[in-house]
Design an enzyme around this catalytic site. Sequence first.
Site, PDB file in Angstrom:
ATOM      1  N   ASP A 113       2.179  21.368 -85.270  1.00  0.00           N
ATOM      2  CA  ASP A 113       0.969  21.412 -84.464  1.00  0.00           C
ATOM      3  C   ASP A 113       1.293  21.103 -83.000  1.00  0.00           C
ATOM      4  O   ASP A 113       2.032  20.150 -82.706  1.00  0.00           O
ATOM      5  CB  ASP A 113      -0.023  20.387 -85.019  1.00  0.00           C
ATOM      6  CG  ASP A 113      -1.339  20.368 -84.269  1.00  0.00           C
ATOM      7  OD1 ASP A 113      -2.024  21.402 -84.271  1.00  0.00           O
ATOM      8  OD2 ASP A 113      -1.664  19.317 -83.686  1.00  0.00           O
ATOM      9  N   GLU A 117       3.488  25.983 -83.271  1.00  0.00           N
ATOM     10  CA  GLU A 117       2.316  26.364 -82.483  1.00  0.00           C
ATOM     11  C   GLU A 117       2.721  26.117 -81.033  1.00  0.00           C
ATOM     12  O   GLU A 117       2.832  24.970 -80.601  1.00  0.00           O
ATOM     13  CB  GLU A 117       1.107  25.514 -82.860  1.00  0.00           C
ATOM     14  CG  GLU A 117      -0.151  25.917 -82.104  1.00  0.00           C
ATOM     15  CD  GLU A 117      -1.335  24.998 -82.387  1.00  0.00           C
ATOM     16  OE1 GLU A 117      -2.472  25.487 -82.376  1.00  0.00           O
ATOM     17  OE2 GLU A 117      -1.118  23.787 -82.597  1.00  0.00           O
TER      18      GLU A 117
END
Length: 664
Positions: free
Chosen positions: A323, A360
């Site tokens: 993330d 990401e």
Amino acid sequence: INGATAIPGGVNFTVHSHNATGIELLLFKRGEDRPYAILPFLNHYRIGNVYSMIVFKLNIEEFEYAFRVDGPYEPSKGMIFDKTKYLLDPYAKAVTGQSKWGVPSVSGQHYKARVVKDDFDWETMGGSLQIPPQDLIIYELHVRGFTKDSSSGVKFPGTFAGLTEKLPYLLELGVNAVELMPIFEFDEMLDYREVDGEKLYNYWGYNTVSFFAPNTSYASSHEYNREGNELKKLISLFKQHGIEVYLDVVFNHTAEGNEKGPFFSFKGFDNNIYYLLTPEGYYYNFSGCGNTLNCNHPIVQQMILDCLRYWVTTYRVDGFRFDLASILGRNEDGAPMEKPPLLQSLAFDPILGDVKLIAEVWDAGGLYQVGNFPSWNRWAEWNGKYRDDIRRHLKGDEGVAKAAALRIAGSVDMYHPNERKNASVNFITCHDGFTLYDLYSYNRKHNEKNGWDNTDGANDNNSWNCGVEGDTDDPEVMKLRFQMMRNACTLLMCSRGIPMFLAGDEFGNTQFGNNNAYCQDNKISWLDWSLLEKNHELFEFFKYMIRFRKEHRILRENIGECSLGFPDISFHSVKPWCDQYNSYDRYVGVMFAGQVPGKRPEIIYIASNSYWEELTITLPELPEYMNWSLKVNTIDSQTDLEYKHYTKEFKIAPRTVMVFCAQS
């Protein structure tokens, strides 16, 4: 070994702090909040900054533990030691106090840890699956939301066991990798509030409490000192049936937040080492969640490596999605680094050698690295440009035909096939944003129920409501919406790169226009399985397209030079071999061609018309002994048509995708 480890006759406790002046071990009876024993680490239990001692005659099933750490209090230097705080072991393998979803810790503020006995039997499972990246089809899901709704029909809704019950469904769908949204221990009660009588939680789980412990509220029963066994059973069964399991990991921040946030672990051990701090001692907030982990400090880097190795060796996890991974490449002053030590270490770590690493590649601080993430040909990226360009093309925007063609071709303008092989994870939807159904049902977000006056969530959704905002009984609008969903599915499954889609998209799941459902632990976020029957034709179409992708290797990679002289990838407009797109063009043709030595050529032509009128298209010319066979036509949901054959021209309906295969 950091953490608490059971050994013959006792338990070894090891912890470290760079700036502490003293550490105490606190032992508690299970469920109690007053320690029955306080054991200081004596000087001869310390080497350097490591504190370690063995406590004999401890039964791991009878106690829980925490630490207290003393040291200097100099906030301007980032040191905020407080010897009154109970601190959770950063290497805790199981955390108490969060076992029941939505119920605050009984002790109010004290997390404690348990010692876990690792005796799970993996014998029935061989080694890792090692599915080649180009063959992956990733399915992103939220463990709780996947089966929490009563329509799921499972015995253990909202749990690892409930997800395991859905294994036959996933096998029928055809995906071969599941990406689980955060399953590390997190605090769903962080920022808990009520809006219009609805309880709002930190539902998604992007606020880690402990990096080494599974979320105990995702287990269907108490697993005292065997925490994680239900998750291990899930992973074992999935892998036995050919499905890899990836974890969405959040190393960019923790649940401790900023100066106003809780104080339960890292702040008390070494605040100025674990977090990025300003020169004045305040928290940098590149995560948008209050604090930012200091990922490239050697101690934090070592913890992250230890963590990932633990999940790979103890849980047999196949991959990780990181993330806001751009944060992992920031220096201690927040500046992006050219060769971040952490990313390089992960890329070359021997234990992680077969593990998928997916980033990401942006963060809340404005760093956007799609196509430029430091990778060492090892990291794949969530391709945000694929999402944006394909969405814009499908809804009929001007000026994106060339970009859409490049995205379908594997984003070769961003990822050189030799230097960044299998780097692009293609997605049109994910947990963050609209579901596929909502993408073609809403022109704008509808996040009012989040309680922020609809100010949260992205505004650049590139969505289109097909003429009516939200629910409608208009049959023409509904027909168009499902056609648009089939268009998206077809392009995703026919694009080079690794396809990923959001759980529920295959049967038209909706979040009622909410594109930031992070706090909605209710019908907004839970999958409505009744839609599977209602929209069964869409589900069958997804199944067909997944199978179609698996059957045609040319869609996944270059298979060798085509004997007909066609290039591996070529772009076409309404006329063949015309690859100069005008700003007003809304038609894209992409052809893949190749040949395995000794076998027939494999040639696939993808035709995507996002124009609102019918077009006449000329196909590339084939030898006399071959013709074009139509395999997909999104104008309807049928997947068992008597496929027509074409030699040259065809008509493509408005807002339609067609796929042709060259056949003898």
